[in-house]
Design an enzyme around this catalytic site. Structure first.
Site, PDB file in Angstrom:
ATOM      1  N   GLU A 214      43.097  29.783  43.315  1.00  0.00           N
ATOM      2  CA  GLU A 214      41.743  29.524  43.829  1.00  0.00           C
ATOM      3  C   GLU A 214      40.815  30.411  43.010  1.00  0.00           C
ATOM      4  O   GLU A 214      40.686  31.603  43.289  1.00  0.00           O
ATOM      5  CB  GLU A 214      41.656  29.892  45.317  1.00  0.00           C
ATOM      6  CG  GLU A 214      42.573  29.080  46.212  1.00  0.00           C
ATOM      7  CD  GLU A 214      42.005  27.705  46.573  1.00  0.00           C
ATOM      8  OE1 GLU A 214      40.854  27.414  46.186  1.00  0.00           O
ATOM      9  OE2 GLU A 214      42.710  26.945  47.227  1.00  0.00           O
ATOM     10  N   CYS A 248      32.357  32.400  45.994  1.00  0.00           N
ATOM     11  CA  CYS A 248      32.957  31.602  44.914  1.00  0.00           C
ATOM     12  C   CYS A 248      32.258  30.265  44.747  1.00  0.00           C
ATOM     13  O   CYS A 248      32.141  29.765  43.635  1.00  0.00           O
ATOM     14  CB  CYS A 248      34.441  31.398  45.166  1.00  0.00           C
ATOM     15  SG  CYS A 248      34.778  30.618  46.754  1.00  0.00           S
TER      16      CYS A 248
HETATM   17  P1  NAD Z   1      39.980  39.603  40.657  1.00  0.00           P
HETATM   18  O1  NAD Z   1      40.602  38.536  39.835  1.00  0.00           O
HETATM   19  O2  NAD Z   1      39.473  40.811  39.966  1.00  0.00           O
HETATM   20  O3  NAD Z   1      40.981  40.130  41.789  1.00  0.00           O
HETATM   21  C1  NAD Z   1      41.679  39.291  42.676  1.00  0.00           C
HETATM   22  C2  NAD Z   1      43.016  39.905  43.043  1.00  0.00           C
HETATM   23  O4  NAD Z   1      43.758  40.100  41.853  1.00  0.00           O
HETATM   24  C3  NAD Z   1      42.918  41.263  43.731  1.00  0.00           C
HETATM   25  O5  NAD Z   1      43.834  41.292  44.802  1.00  0.00           O
HETATM   26  C4  NAD Z   1      43.338  42.246  42.649  1.00  0.00           C
HETATM   27  O6  NAD Z   1      44.037  43.334  43.195  1.00  0.00           O
HETATM   28  C5  NAD Z   1      44.273  41.422  41.811  1.00  0.00           C
HETATM   29  N1  NAD Z   1      44.333  41.847  40.395  1.00  0.00           N
HETATM   30  C6  NAD Z   1      43.376  42.479  39.671  1.00  0.00           C
HETATM   31  N2  NAD Z   1      43.808  42.684  38.406  1.00  0.00           N
HETATM   32  C7  NAD Z   1      45.056  42.174  38.343  1.00  0.00           C
HETATM   33  C8  NAD Z   1      46.035  42.061  37.310  1.00  0.00           C
HETATM   34  N3  NAD Z   1      45.811  42.531  36.093  1.00  0.00           N
HETATM   35  N4  NAD Z   1      47.224  41.461  37.603  1.00  0.00           N
HETATM   36  C9  NAD Z   1      47.459  40.966  38.834  1.00  0.00           C
HETATM   37  N5  NAD Z   1      46.560  41.041  39.829  1.00  0.00           N
HETATM   38  C10 NAD Z   1      45.387  41.632  39.603  1.00  0.00           C
HETATM   39  O7  NAD Z   1      38.818  38.879  41.465  1.00  0.00           O
HETATM   40  P2  NAD Z   1      37.722  39.536  42.404  1.00  0.00           P
HETATM   41  O8  NAD Z   1      36.735  40.276  41.578  1.00  0.00           O
HETATM   42  O9  NAD Z   1      38.393  40.254  43.530  1.00  0.00           O
HETATM   43  O10 NAD Z   1      37.038  38.238  43.036  1.00  0.00           O
HETATM   44  C11 NAD Z   1      35.986  37.552  42.432  1.00  0.00           C
HETATM   45  C12 NAD Z   1      36.465  36.268  41.792  1.00  0.00           C
HETATM   46  O11 NAD Z   1      37.202  35.512  42.724  1.00  0.00           O
HETATM   47  C13 NAD Z   1      35.333  35.380  41.354  1.00  0.00           C
HETATM   48  O12 NAD Z   1      35.663  34.790  40.126  1.00  0.00           O
HETATM   49  C14 NAD Z   1      35.270  34.320  42.444  1.00  0.00           C
HETATM   50  O13 NAD Z   1      34.702  33.100  42.061  1.00  0.00           O
HETATM   51  C15 NAD Z   1      36.711  34.173  42.757  1.00  0.00           C
HETATM   52  N6  NAD Z   1      36.882  33.633  44.093  1.00  0.00           N
HETATM   53  C16 NAD Z   1      37.412  32.397  44.235  1.00  0.00           C
HETATM   54  C17 NAD Z   1      37.530  31.848  45.504  1.00  0.00           C
HETATM   55  C18 NAD Z   1      38.104  30.486  45.727  1.00  0.00           C
HETATM   56  O14 NAD Z   1      38.432  30.182  46.865  1.00  0.00           O
HETATM   57  N7  NAD Z   1      38.239  29.652  44.718  1.00  0.00           N
HETATM   58  C19 NAD Z   1      37.134  32.583  46.619  1.00  0.00           C
HETATM   59  C20 NAD Z   1      36.595  33.852  46.413  1.00  0.00           C
HETATM   60  C21 NAD Z   1      36.479  34.383  45.145  1.00  0.00           C
END
Ligand code: NAD
Length: 474
Positions: A214, A248
């Site tokens: 997502e 998002c």
């Molecule tokens: P992110 O990708 O930085 O983090 C998401 C998760 O990934 C966190 O739990 C984090 O701990 C983990 N993570 C971070 N670095 C990692 C790595 N190198 N390897 C594995 N896991 C890792 O995203 P964010 O900043 O928390 O959220 C914002 C993003 O999420 C935006 O792009 C937004 O559009 C998207 N989003 C999508 C939805 C949806 O339903 N499609 C909903 C909310 C947010």
């Protein structure tokens, strides 16, 4: 039972439990969902306070409306529909396999990993847990390190309401997240950025773990000529400024008919100030989550201005910016004259900044959207059903709200997910249940069914007769 401290131990515990109890009866699934509902019912206030502590300013009303009430809707829907979802589904059998019965029987996958972002840290952590429980799975959750208060509360409450074999929460930063993504889950449900999603999908591929991604992206709004600009702008202002744009499915940019940029900007400005008469110090207006994201947004604006864009900050007449900086309550910004070379138009904005673009003909707007990665959401505003249907037919996005923003994500019966760069697989309702289940195909030929005999060697005259019939009738 106390929670294992090591990630792998927790996984092993759940994995073994999932293999001991392959069939998870409806009553067990229901009871887990009811316990999750009780957790929310009894602890919503602490959870809401934790979310606010993570943001700085984040209204309890926003947490109630955009997180808790959506979770409640998903839980009620699952509890109501579970008997139907879990039932085996009869499939009709073609004549050449008669007499036989065929059906699809949903089964739990086993252990589901859930990785959540910080922007709606309750909803995006727990909505996949609803689907996973409904489907009879055990769940390990890794909440975001950028929402540490919420993560700590979720870990504490999961430990109180669930045994570690059912539901465990792993807190920590990127190192924990990386180790988490490397576990051999039966399914890994990731919500976050496209960049991290790629890494997580690669880690999962090592174990052939199926994923749901997502992700985010740049969700456009297309405003049709002749549409009521004031209504459209009010809806876009709400969708863009809820949670200060950190949603998002927030509108990322808007495409307006050429010549109506100024009228749209006037309507957007008025709508924004109606919703939030002031930004700094307004308890309804969320902070940008942390200094990193605040600096990222300022850098996007600086880059756009350096490359020739016009940047307009929307401020009430009596604004005093000092408190805004303190709380990271960033006033909305409209940006005009953007080009593809600007970072603002290359990255998901995820903040209260709205580029205003214009188009000559509807085809141009559609081409603009289709020339870019497929967005998570698209919003169309207008009155002409023919135009609406043309946009729906000729663009591909995860979901759409017509003459509105965000709302398709709140419907528990609609699949919620992206396509292409905005992700794959869908959550919510029946789609979420199916995603976290294995649909086992079963064919039960009746005694004396001749089909199997016909197809066996030696391939003599009888086989030729049958395959001749099949060639003619299939
Ligand atoms: P992110 O990708 O930085 O983090 C998401 C998760 O990934 C966190 O739990 C984090 O701990 C983990 N993570 C971070 N670095 C990692 C790595 N190198 N390897 C594995 N896991 C890792 O995203 P964010 O900043 O928390 O959220 C914002 C993003 O999420 C935006 O792009 C937004 O559009 C998207 N989003 C999508 C939805 C949806 O339903 N499609 C909903 C909310 C947010």
């Amino acid at each position: 039972m106390s929670m294992p401290t090591d990630l792998r131990d927790l996984f092993d515990l759940q994995f073994q439990a999932s293999r001991r109890q392959i069939d998870v009866p409806l009553v067990v699934r229901r009871e887990r969902l009811v316990r999750l509902r009780k957790l929310l019912g009894e602890h919503a206030p602490e959870l809401s306070v934790a979310v606010e502590a993570d943001f700085g300013v984040r209204s309890a009303a926003v947490t109630e409306m955009a997180e808790l009430s959506v979770l409640r809707a998903l839980l009620s829907d699952a509890l109501r529909q579970l008997p139907r979802w879990t039932r085996r589904r009869r499939i009709s059998t073609p004549w050449y396999l008669h007499p036989a019965q065929a059906w699809v029987q949903p089964q739990p996958l086993g252990v589901v990993g859930v990785m959540a972002p910080w922007n709606y840290p309750l909803l995006l952590s727990l909505a996949p847990v609803v689907a996973a429980f409904a489907a009879g799975n055990r769940v390990m959750l890794k909440p975001s390190e950028r929402a540490p208060h919420t993560a700590a509360q979720l870990a504490r409450l999961a430990g109180r309401f669930f045994s570690p074999e059912e539901f465990g929460v792993a807190t920590g930063g990127v190192a924990v997240a990386t180790a988490f993504a490397g576990l051999p889950f039966d399914h890994l449900f990731f919500t976050g950025s496209s960049q991290t999603g790629r890494r997580v999908a690669q880690a999962a591929a090592v174990h052939l773990t199926p994923t749901t991604l997502e992700l985010g992206g740049k969700s456009p709004c297309i405003i049709d000529a002749g549409c009521d600009l004031h209504k459209a702008a009010a809806s876009i202002a709400h969708g863009k400024l809820l949670n200060a744009g950190q949603t998002c499915v927030a509108p990322d940019y808007v495409l307006v008919p050429r010549g109506s940029e100024a009228a749209f900007a006037d309507a957007f400005r008025a709508a924004a100030l109606r919703l939030y008469p002031r930004f700094a110090g307004n308890p309804d207006y969320a902070s940008v989550v942390d200094a990193h994201h605040h600096a990222r947004l300022q850098a996007l604006l600086q880059n756009a201005a350096q490359l020739g864009a016009q940047v307009e900050v929307i401020e009430p007449a009596d604004a005093d910016g000092s408190n805004a900086r303190l709380q990271r309550q960033m006033a909305p910004v409209l940006v005009y004259g953007v080009t593809d070379g600007m970072r603002l138009m290359q990255e998901e904005i995820f903040g209260p900044v709205l580029p205003v673009l214009s188009y000559e003909r509807l085809d141009d707007a559609i081409d603009y959207v289709n020339a870019r990665p497929r967005p998570l959401a698209l919003y169309w505003f207008g009155d002409a059903a023919g135009m609406r249907d043309e946009v729906l037919r000729r663009t591909v996005s995860g979901g759409v709200t017509v003459n509105g923003t965000l709302l398709h994500a709140a419907h528990p019966g609609l699949p919620f997910g992206g396509v292409g760069d905005s992700g794959w697989g869908a959550a919510h309702g029946e789609a979420g249940f199916r995603r976290m289940s294995h649909d086992k195909a079963v064919l039960a030929p009746a005694r004396g069914n001749p089909a199997a005999q016909w197809l066996r060697p030696p391939y003599g005259a009888r086989f030729q007769r049958i395959s001749g019939l099949l060639r003619r009738w299939l």
